[in-house]
Every structure is written in structure tokens, then in C-alpha cells.
Design a protein around this motif. Structure first.
Motif, PDB file in Angstrom:
ATOM      1  N   LEU A 200       0.850  -1.188   0.000  1.00  0.00           N
ATOM      2  CA  LEU A 200       0.000   0.000   0.000  1.00  0.00           C
ATOM      3  C   LEU A 200       0.889   1.242   0.000  1.00  0.00           C
ATOM      4  O   LEU A 200       1.667   1.459   0.922  1.00  0.00           O
ATOM      5  CB  LEU A 200      -0.926  -0.017   1.208  1.00  0.00           C
ATOM      6  N   VAL A 201       0.772   2.043  -1.065  1.00  0.00           N
ATOM      7  CA  VAL A 201       1.703   3.154  -1.318  1.00  0.00           C
ATOM      8  C   VAL A 201       1.035   4.492  -1.032  1.00  0.00           C
ATOM      9  O   VAL A 201      -0.084   4.759  -1.497  1.00  0.00           O
ATOM     10  CB  VAL A 201       2.195   3.119  -2.780  1.00  0.00           C
ATOM     11  N   THR A 202       1.734   5.344  -0.275  1.00  0.00           N
ATOM     12  CA  THR A 202       1.215   6.685   0.039  1.00  0.00           C
ATOM     13  C   THR A 202       2.062   7.808  -0.566  1.00  0.00           C
ATOM     14  O   THR A 202       1.628   8.957  -0.598  1.00  0.00           O
ATOM     15  CB  THR A 202       1.137   6.887   1.561  1.00  0.00           C
ATOM     16  N   LYS A 203       3.259   7.489  -1.012  1.00  0.00           N
ATOM     17  CA  LYS A 203       4.089   8.489  -1.679  1.00  0.00           C
ATOM     18  C   LYS A 203       4.808   7.840  -2.852  1.00  0.00           C
ATOM     19  O   LYS A 203       5.425   6.780  -2.708  1.00  0.00           O
ATOM     20  CB  LYS A 203       5.111   9.111  -0.729  1.00  0.00           C
ATOM     21  N   LEU A 204       4.718   8.499  -4.019  1.00  0.00           N
ATOM     22  CA  LEU A 204       5.280   7.978  -5.257  1.00  0.00           C
ATOM     23  C   LEU A 204       6.676   8.524  -5.518  1.00  0.00           C
ATOM     24  O   LEU A 204       7.072   9.557  -4.975  1.00  0.00           O
ATOM     25  CB  LEU A 204       4.360   8.325  -6.433  1.00  0.00           C
ATOM     26  N   GLY A 205       7.400   7.837  -6.382  1.00  0.00           N
ATOM     27  CA  GLY A 205       8.751   8.239  -6.724  1.00  0.00           C
ATOM     28  C   GLY A 205       8.803   9.261  -7.841  1.00  0.00           C
ATOM     29  O   GLY A 205       7.779   9.767  -8.310  1.00  0.00           O
ATOM     30  N   THR A 206      10.013   9.544  -8.301  1.00  0.00           N
ATOM     31  CA  THR A 206      10.254  10.560  -9.321  1.00  0.00           C
ATOM     32  C   THR A 206       9.728  10.108 -10.683  1.00  0.00           C
ATOM     33  O   THR A 206       9.949   8.957 -11.078  1.00  0.00           O
ATOM     34  CB  THR A 206      11.759  10.845  -9.424  1.00  0.00           C
ATOM     35  N   PRO A 207       9.054  11.000 -11.414  1.00  0.00           N
ATOM     36  CA  PRO A 207       8.509  10.631 -12.730  1.00  0.00           C
ATOM     37  C   PRO A 207       9.607  10.413 -13.774  1.00  0.00           C
ATOM     38  O   PRO A 207      10.795  10.674 -13.541  1.00  0.00           O
ATOM     39  CB  PRO A 207       7.639  11.833 -13.098  1.00  0.00           C
ATOM     40  N   THR A 208       9.191   9.974 -14.944  1.00  0.00           N
ATOM     41  CA  THR A 208      10.111   9.774 -16.060  1.00  0.00           C
ATOM     42  C   THR A 208      10.490  11.114 -16.690  1.00  0.00           C
ATOM     43  O   THR A 208       9.750  12.096 -16.581  1.00  0.00           O
ATOM     44  CB  THR A 208       9.484   8.883 -17.140  1.00  0.00           C
TER      45      THR A 208
END
Length: 230
Positions: A200-208
């Protein structure tokens, strides 16, 4: 008689090595070894392998006799974009590095990396109760993130498990996960009995780099293990 500097790599039950590197007067020092998308067992002769910490996490050597409990199991998500080679089912198809027909899993785009108000989850149904204590996440490859590294790998998330017919509980909490720079990341926890394993993810990483305004969760594969010492 083998020389001290000889390395032989066998794939499966092959009688002859696929790689035979012989340097008779010197022993080999340290270096990197990568096996990508191996479909059978691999054995090494006259070589010692060690684990090493890499930027963003730890890359550990696995054991070929430990089954991946998630392989070919049903996986669902509360957000999944099925397009071209992307689909949630690709998360457990056994393909760890993107190939034609299987790029992995992706969500729809988000305007911000903070999705704590509407978390994204993926859930693997193991089919029956199993003992589990490790989740391994494989990042999307072959596309750069803004500023370098691997794009769209989760930063803040929890790993949750539930036994057959039971409720979910959190077995691991990950905060500020560093960029995996192409390496799979392993998350260990106290062994539990579970049929369902959820990330369960609450913060996403850097986009492409080619879509810098769109934040997504993207993974090539998810694997689940119970590591038993001999």
C-alpha cells in the motif's frame, strides 16, 4: 586441474560452461555480476559471491531453491492502467525485466507524489495460507527518472498481510525509500501466515524524464518468499 583464476558459469544442467574465463596466474578481485531474466538454475565453479549495499537499498543474492510464492498467482489493484504491455497481471508473470509483451504494472498518472489521501495498493492472492517473510519489488527499467535513476518506484509504503478470511495487518513500514537505480529491493519481516500480501503506497517516486508532470506507481514484478535456513 583448475587454475586459481578460472571462472566457469553453468546454466541449468548444461555439461559445458556457458562462460569459461581462465586467467592462470592471478585470482580475480571484486566486481559485479548480473543475471537478467534467467529461466533456469545457474551454478558457479570456483567463485565466491558476496552481498553488497547499493545506492537506495540492499541487493542480496538469492537462492534458486527458494520458491517465489507469488509466481503466476492472481494479483489485483485499486488502480491499474491496462495498455499495450502494461497490466496488473504482469506483476506475477515471472518476468523480472521488461520484455516485449510484458513491461510490468502501472497506475494512471497523479498530479503529485503525495497520494496519502488516496493510497494505491496491489494485492497478491497466494491461493492459500502460506508462511511469508520477504517481499521483493522490481523497478521499471530502461527509462530514466528526472534527475537520474529509476522512475516511479514507491517512496513511502507499507506491506500488509491477511490470512485466509482474516483482516489485514501491517508487517513492514517503509519511509523515504531511496531510488533503487535499477536494482530490485527486498523487504524482510517476521514470518507470518498469510494468503494475501498487499503493498500500500502513500508516496510515489520521481517521474520519467519524458513525462515529468505525471507521478505513477510502476513495477516490473513482485515476488514473495519464505526464507528457510537449511
Amino acid at each position: 586441474m583448475k587454475h586459481e583464476g578460472n571462472i566457469q558459469v553453468f546454466v541449468g544442467n548444461a555439461a559445458s560452461p556457458q562462460i569459461d574465463w581462465n586467467e592462470p596466474h592471478t585470482a580475480f578481485g571484486s566486481g559485479y555480476l548480473s543475471l537478467v531474466n534467467v529461466k533456469s538454475s545457474v551454478s558457479f565453479d570456483n567463485v565466491r559471491l558476496t552481498t553488497q549495499t547499493v545506492p537506495g537499498g540492499t541487493a542480496n543474492l538469492g537462492s534458486s531453491n527458494i520458491p517465489n510464492l507469488a509466481r503466476f498467482k492472481t494479483v489485483t489493484a485499486n488502480d491499474s492502467l491496462a495498455i499495450a504491455d502494461w497490466d496488473v497481471s504482469k506483476l506475477t508473470d515471472g518476468i523480472e525485466s521488461p520484455v516485449f509483451g510484458s513491461a510490468g504494472y502501472t497506475t494512471h498518472p497523479y498530479a503529485s507524489d503525495d497520494i496519502s489521501s488516496t493510497p494505491v495498493w496491489v494485492d497478491v492472492d497466494l491461493g492459500s495460507d502460506q508462511t511469508v517473510d520477504k517481499v521483493k519489488l522490481f523497478p521499471r527499467l530502461f527509462t530514466d527518472a528526472v534527475g537520474g535513476g529509476t522512475p516511479n518506484f514507491p517512496v513511502d509504503f507499507t506491506i500488509q498481510t491477511a490470512p485466509d478470511g482474516g483482516s489485514y495487518s501491517t508487517v513492514a513500514t517503509i519511509a523515504n525509500q531511496g531510488n533503487p537505480v535499477g536494482f530490485p529491493q527486498e523487504y524482510n519481516f517476521t514470518p507470518v501466515t498469510a494468503r494475501h500480501v498487499r503493498v500500500l503506497v502513500t508516496k510515489l517516486g520521481t517521474p520519467t524524464v519524458d513525462d515529468p508532470g505525471s507521478y505513477r506507481l510502476q513495477l516490473a514484478e513482485i515476488e514473495i518468499y519464505h526464507y528457510q535456513l537449511p
